[in-house]
Scaffold this motif. Structure first.
Motif, PDB file in Angstrom:
ATOM      1  N   LEU A   1      -3.291  17.739   9.636  1.00  0.00           N
ATOM      2  CA  LEU A   1      -2.965  17.462   8.390  1.00  0.00           C
ATOM      3  C   LEU A   1      -4.288  18.031   7.187  1.00  0.00           C
ATOM      4  O   LEU A   1      -3.767  18.829   6.463  1.00  0.00           O
ATOM      5  N   TRP A   2      -5.270  17.424   7.626  1.00  0.00           N
ATOM      6  CA  TRP A   2      -6.615  17.755   6.818  1.00  0.00           C
ATOM      7  C   TRP A   2      -6.958  19.204   6.795  1.00  0.00           C
ATOM      8  O   TRP A   2      -6.935  19.847   5.541  1.00  0.00           O
ATOM      9  N   LEU A   3      -6.992  19.892   7.860  1.00  0.00           N
ATOM     10  CA  LEU A   3      -7.391  21.319   7.935  1.00  0.00           C
ATOM     11  C   LEU A   3      -6.272  22.136   7.321  1.00  0.00           C
ATOM     12  O   LEU A   3      -6.685  23.018   6.395  1.00  0.00           O
TER      13      LEU A   3
ATOM     14  N   MET B   1      -3.973  21.357   4.969  1.00  0.00           N
ATOM     15  CA  MET B   1      -3.982  21.053   3.538  1.00  0.00           C
ATOM     16  C   MET B   1      -5.144  21.802   3.029  1.00  0.00           C
ATOM     17  O   MET B   1      -5.043  22.392   1.776  1.00  0.00           O
ATOM     18  N   LEU B   2      -6.434  21.445   3.554  1.00  0.00           N
ATOM     19  CA  LEU B   2      -7.636  22.146   2.865  1.00  0.00           C
ATOM     20  C   LEU B   2      -7.483  23.525   3.048  1.00  0.00           C
ATOM     21  O   LEU B   2      -7.872  24.204   1.947  1.00  0.00           O
ATOM     22  N   HIS B   3      -7.313  24.268   3.928  1.00  0.00           N
ATOM     23  CA  HIS B   3      -7.073  25.652   4.204  1.00  0.00           C
ATOM     24  C   HIS B   3      -6.075  26.106   3.303  1.00  0.00           C
ATOM     25  O   HIS B   3      -6.286  27.283   2.659  1.00  0.00           O
ATOM     26  N   GLY B   4      -4.826  25.591   3.128  1.00  0.00           N
ATOM     27  CA  GLY B   4      -3.927  26.216   2.465  1.00  0.00           C
ATOM     28  C   GLY B   4      -4.158  26.123   0.967  1.00  0.00           C
ATOM     29  O   GLY B   4      -3.787  26.925   0.029  1.00  0.00           O
ATOM     30  N   ALA B   5      -4.620  24.836   0.321  1.00  0.00           N
ATOM     31  CA  ALA B   5      -5.192  24.723  -0.885  1.00  0.00           C
ATOM     32  C   ALA B   5      -6.271  25.364  -1.407  1.00  0.00           C
ATOM     33  O   ALA B   5      -6.074  26.080  -2.144  1.00  0.00           O
TER      34      ALA B   5
ATOM     35  N   GLY C   1      -9.169  28.243  10.446  1.00  0.00           N
ATOM     36  CA  GLY C   1      -8.251  29.256  10.925  1.00  0.00           C
ATOM     37  C   GLY C   1      -8.158  29.112  12.349  1.00  0.00           C
ATOM     38  O   GLY C   1      -7.229  28.986  13.209  1.00  0.00           O
ATOM     39  N   VAL C   2      -9.473  29.097  12.914  1.00  0.00           N
ATOM     40  CA  VAL C   2      -9.472  29.393  14.546  1.00  0.00           C
ATOM     41  C   VAL C   2      -8.844  28.077  15.222  1.00  0.00           C
ATOM     42  O   VAL C   2      -8.174  27.967  16.098  1.00  0.00           O
ATOM     43  N   VAL C   3      -9.199  26.753  14.430  1.00  0.00           N
ATOM     44  CA  VAL C   3      -8.941  25.482  14.744  1.00  0.00           C
ATOM     45  C   VAL C   3      -7.527  25.428  14.759  1.00  0.00           C
ATOM     46  O   VAL C   3      -6.676  24.661  15.628  1.00  0.00           O
ATOM     47  N   LEU C   4      -7.176  25.915  13.407  1.00  0.00           N
ATOM     48  CA  LEU C   4      -5.528  25.620  13.454  1.00  0.00           C
ATOM     49  C   LEU C   4      -4.656  26.398  14.354  1.00  0.00           C
ATOM     50  O   LEU C   4      -3.781  25.757  14.624  1.00  0.00           O
ATOM     51  N   ILE C   5      -5.207  27.564  14.822  1.00  0.00           N
ATOM     52  CA  ILE C   5      -4.321  28.202  15.821  1.00  0.00           C
ATOM     53  C   ILE C   5      -3.831  27.328  16.961  1.00  0.00           C
ATOM     54  O   ILE C   5      -2.860  27.186  17.467  1.00  0.00           O
ATOM     55  N   VAL C   6      -4.913  26.627  17.429  1.00  0.00           N
ATOM     56  CA  VAL C   6      -4.851  25.745  18.730  1.00  0.00           C
ATOM     57  C   VAL C   6      -3.912  24.405  18.141  1.00  0.00           C
ATOM     58  O   VAL C   6      -2.933  24.217  18.862  1.00  0.00           O
ATOM     59  N   LEU C   7      -4.137  23.858  17.165  1.00  0.00           N
ATOM     60  CA  LEU C   7      -3.591  22.810  16.537  1.00  0.00           C
ATOM     61  C   LEU C   7      -2.165  22.930  16.429  1.00  0.00           C
ATOM     62  O   LEU C   7      -1.158  22.148  16.822  1.00  0.00           O
ATOM     63  N   ILE C   8      -1.927  24.018  15.755  1.00  0.00           N
ATOM     64  CA  ILE C   8      -0.470  24.327  15.425  1.00  0.00           C
ATOM     65  C   ILE C   8       0.401  24.895  16.341  1.00  0.00           C
ATOM     66  O   ILE C   8       1.390  24.222  16.638  1.00  0.00           O
ATOM     67  N   PHE C   9      -0.220  25.667  17.307  1.00  0.00           N
ATOM     68  CA  PHE C   9       0.598  25.977  18.288  1.00  0.00           C
ATOM     69  C   PHE C   9       0.706  24.808  19.294  1.00  0.00           C
ATOM     70  O   PHE C   9       1.949  24.718  20.238  1.00  0.00           O
ATOM     71  N   GLY C  10      -0.224  24.015  19.488  1.00  0.00           N
ATOM     72  CA  GLY C  10       0.101  23.035  20.624  1.00  0.00           C
ATOM     73  C   GLY C  10       0.919  21.991  19.906  1.00  0.00           C
ATOM     74  O   GLY C  10       1.878  21.310  20.681  1.00  0.00           O
ATOM     75  N   HIS C  11       1.115  21.744  18.526  1.00  0.00           N
ATOM     76  CA  HIS C  11       1.909  20.865  17.724  1.00  0.00           C
ATOM     77  C   HIS C  11       3.190  21.332  18.148  1.00  0.00           C
ATOM     78  O   HIS C  11       4.351  20.805  18.612  1.00  0.00           O
ATOM     79  N   LEU C  12       3.295  22.818  17.879  1.00  0.00           N
ATOM     80  CA  LEU C  12       4.904  23.385  17.875  1.00  0.00           C
ATOM     81  C   LEU C  12       5.295  23.099  19.535  1.00  0.00           C
ATOM     82  O   LEU C  12       6.493  22.868  19.696  1.00  0.00           O
ATOM     83  N   PHE C  13       4.446  23.349  20.357  1.00  0.00           N
ATOM     84  CA  PHE C  13       4.775  23.175  22.101  1.00  0.00           C
ATOM     85  C   PHE C  13       5.443  22.056  22.324  1.00  0.00           C
ATOM     86  O   PHE C  13       6.369  21.715  22.685  1.00  0.00           O
TER      87      PHE C  13
ATOM     88  N   TRP D   1     -15.248  30.626   2.278  1.00  0.00           N
ATOM     89  CA  TRP D   1     -15.051  31.691   2.996  1.00  0.00           C
ATOM     90  C   TRP D   1     -15.187  31.393   4.455  1.00  0.00           C
ATOM     91  O   TRP D   1     -14.254  31.766   5.347  1.00  0.00           O
ATOM     92  N   LEU D   2     -16.244  30.826   4.774  1.00  0.00           N
ATOM     93  CA  LEU D   2     -16.552  30.219   6.314  1.00  0.00           C
ATOM     94  C   LEU D   2     -15.620  29.410   6.632  1.00  0.00           C
ATOM     95  O   LEU D   2     -14.937  29.478   7.714  1.00  0.00           O
ATOM     96  N   PHE D   3     -15.292  28.440   5.737  1.00  0.00           N
ATOM     97  CA  PHE D   3     -14.258  27.477   6.126  1.00  0.00           C
ATOM     98  C   PHE D   3     -12.948  28.029   6.522  1.00  0.00           C
ATOM     99  O   PHE D   3     -12.092  27.571   7.537  1.00  0.00           O
ATOM    100  N   MET D   4     -12.245  28.758   5.643  1.00  0.00           N
ATOM    101  CA  MET D   4     -11.245  29.753   5.793  1.00  0.00           C
ATOM    102  C   MET D   4     -11.101  30.136   7.309  1.00  0.00           C
ATOM    103  O   MET D   4     -10.204  29.871   8.232  1.00  0.00           O
ATOM    104  N   ARG D   5     -12.197  30.826   7.749  1.00  0.00           N
ATOM    105  CA  ARG D   5     -12.171  31.476   9.017  1.00  0.00           C
ATOM    106  C   ARG D   5     -12.344  30.520  10.310  1.00  0.00           C
ATOM    107  O   ARG D   5     -11.543  30.337  11.248  1.00  0.00           O
TER     108      ARG D   5
END
Ligand code: HEM
Ligand code: SF4
Ligand code: FES
Lengths: 260, 148
Positions: free
Chosen positions: B85-87, B89-93, B39-51, B32-36
Motif C-alpha cells: 500500500l505505502w510503496l 501509493m507513494l510511487h504512484g503519487a 519499482g524493483v520492490v513493487l515487482i515482487v510485491l505486486i506479482f506475489g499479491h496477484l499470484f 528519482w532514486l525512490f522511483m527505481r
C-alpha cells in the motif's frame, strides 16, 4: 605550330552524354513552410511553394530557392550550409533536423514537406527563434576548462582512454535540435535541457578539468538532470549522432556516485 | 499602417524562461532514486499479491471477506499488504506529481493539481493503513468459524 601536349595520365574516356549535369534526376516538390510575419499577421500560417528540385538538393537548397526566386521575405538562419555551424536546426516533417544535412530525396516527395521553426523557444519570424534562453542554460553549466594547480609548461596531457570518456559529447555544435525536441522543455522552458547537459558532460568527464563537482551540483537542481524522462527524442534529433540520452544518464550516475 | 514590434532582444531573455533560485537539497534526486528502488520492490510485491490472490487454490472465485480475513490472520500478509500500500501509493503519487510538473503550464494549475493529489494520497494511505491495523474479522453477522 602548336606543340602537342601529352595526354594527362588520368584521362578517362567518357561515353557521349555522360558527365554533364543532365543525369541528376529532378522532381517536383511542395515545400510547406510555417510562416510567421509579426508585422503582417498575429498568427502563424502554412504557405505552400511548388518547386522543381534535383536529387542532390537539400531542404536548405529548397529554402534558398524560395527566398531567392519566389519570396524574399522568407526568413531563416544558416551560415555554413554544411552541418558545422548549427544555425539551421528546424522541424522537417515533424522531426528536428538540420536543413543543410537533409536531402530532399530521402524524404517522401509525393507529399508536401513541412518545415517549421524548432519548438519551445520564442518565435521571432518564420523559422527564426530566440535562442537566448537556450544559450543561458549553456552558460550556466560553465562550458570552459577550469583547472586548479599549476599551468603545465607544455600541453595538458590526457591518455586516449581518458579522452574516450567524453569524446562523444565534444561533437556538439549547439544547434538546439535536442533541447527543442524535448517535451519536458516544451512545457515551461525551465528544464536545463539536453544540450546544456551534453556540454556539461564534456567537461565533467574530462580528466584535465577540476570543476566537475560544481557542474554536477548545478545539474542536481530541480530543473536539472532529474527532469529527464528518457524519451530519447534528443538522441533521435541530434545531427551529430551524439548519444544524448546516454550522456544524461552518465551525468545522473555521476551525481549519485558522488553524493548519495 | 505600421505596427511597432519591440526589438527582438530588448529584454534579453523572455521572463518565462528565467529559472528561479537554485533548489536546495536533493529532493528530486531522492525522488528519482525512490522511483527505481520502489519499482524493483513493487515487482515482487505486486506479482506475489496477484499470484496468491488469483492463481493459488480456488483462484479469483475464492476471493471474499473470509479470504481476506484468512490471509490477514498471518502477520506476514499484513506486513506485505501494508508495504505494498505505502510503496504503490507513494510511487504512484510521485509519478503523477512528475506528470503534473511535465504537463501543467501555469503555476496555479500546477499548485491546484498537486494539492488535490497530495490530499487524495494521504487520505488513501491513512484509510488503508487503518483498515490493515484495525481489521476485525468478527464484524456483526460474520459467519466465520472463529467468530461463532
Ligand atoms: C511493477 C512494478 C513497477 C515498476 C518496476 C515501476 C517502475 C517505475 C519507474 C522506474 C518509474 C520512473 C519513470 C521515469 O522516471 O521516467 C515509474 C513511474 C511511474 N509509476 Fe511505476 N513502477 C511499478 C509499479 C507502479 C504502480 C503499481 C503504479 C501505480 C500505483 C505506478 C505508477 C507510476 C506512475 C504514475 C509513474 C510516472 C510515469 C512517468 O513518469 O511517466 N507504478 N515507475
Ligand atoms: S547535442 Fe546534438 S542536437 Fe543537441 S545541440 Fe549539440 S549537436 Fe545539436
Ligand atoms: S547551416 Fe551550418 S549547420 Fe546547417
Amino acid at each position: 605550330m602548336s606543340t602537342e601536349l601529352p595526354e594527362p595520365a588520368s584521362k578517362i574516356e567518357l561515353k557521349p552524354g555522360v558527365g554533364g549535369g543532365g543525369e541528376i534526376p529532378s522532381f517536383d516538390i511542395t515545400l510547406r513552410v510555417r510562416r510567421f510575419l509579426p508585422e503582417a499577421t498575429a498568427d502563424a500560417y502554412w504557405e505552400d511553394f511548388k518547386l522543381t528540385m534535383y536529387g542532390t538538393d537539400r531542404v536548405l537548397d529548397a529554402l534558398h530557392k524560395v527566398k531567392w526566386e519566389h519570396d524574399g521575405s522568407l526568413s531563416f538562419r544558416r551560415s555554413c550550409a554544411h552541418g558545422v555551424c548549427g544555425s539551421d536546426a528546424m522541424r522537417i516533417n515533424g522531426r528536428n533536423r538540420l536543413a543543410c544535412k537533409t536531402l530532399l530525396k530521402d524524404l517522401d516527395t509525393s507529399k508536401p514537406i513541412t518545415v517549421e521553426a524548432i519548438k519551445g523557444l520564442p518565435l521571432e519570424k518564420d523559422l527564426i527563434v530566440d535562442m537566448e534562453p537556450f544559450f543561458q542554460s549553456y552558460r550556466e553549466i560553465m562550458p570552459f576548462l577550469i583547472s586548479k594547480g599549476h599551468e603545465p609548461t607544455k600541453e595538458r596531457y590526457q591518455s586516449a582512454e581518458d579522452h574516450a570518456k567524453f569524446d562523444d559529447t565534444t561533437k556538439c555544435i549547439l544547434c538546439a535540435a535536442c533541447t527543442s525536441s524535448c517535451p519536458v522543455f516544451w512545457t515551461d522552458g525551465q528544464y536545463f535541457g539536453p544540450a546544456a547537459i551534453v556540454n556539461a558532460h564534456r567537461f565533467i568527464f574530462d580528466s584535465r578539468d577540476d570543476a566537475g563537482d560544481m557542474r554536477l551540483e548545478i545539474l542536481n537542481d530541480k530543473e536539472g538532470v532529474w527532469r529527464c524522462r528518457t524519451t530519447f527524442n534528443c538522441s533521435e534529433a541530434c545531427p551529430r549522432g551524439i548519444q544524448v540520452t546516454k550522456a544524461i544518464a552518465e551525468v545522473k550516475q555521476a551525481i549519485l556516485a558522488r553524493t548519495v | 499602417m505600421s505596427v511597432s514590434i519591440p526589438a527582438p532582444r530588448s529584454q534579453r531573455i523572455d521572463p518565462k524562461y528565467k529559472r528561479g533560485p537554485k533548489s536546495h537539497g536533493s529532493f528530486e534526486k531522492l525522488a528519482w532514486l525512490f522511483m527505481r528502488l520502489s519499482g524493483v520492490v513493487l515487482i515482487v510485491l505486486i506479482f506475489g499479491h496477484l499470484f496468491t490472490n488469483l492463481m493459488v487454490g480456488e483462484g479469483i472465485s475464492g476471493i471474499s471477506f473470509g479470504f481476506v480475513a484468512g490471509k490477514w490472520a498471518a502477520l506476514v500478509w499484513r506486513v506485505w499488504d501494508l508495504v505494498l500500500l505505502w510503496l504503490a501509493m507513494l510511487h504512484g503519487a510521485n509519478g503523477v506529481r512528475t506528470i503534473i510538473n511535465d504537463y501543467a503550464e501555469k503555476h496555479a494549475t500546477r499548485a491546484w493539481l498537486k494539492g488535490i493529489l497530495y490530499v487524495a494520497t494521504i487520505f488513501i494511505i491513512v484509510l488503508g493503513s487503518l483498515v490493515i491495523f484495525t481489521f476485525d474479522p468478527c464484524v456483526t453477522g460474520s459467519e466465520l468459524a472463529q467468530c461463532l
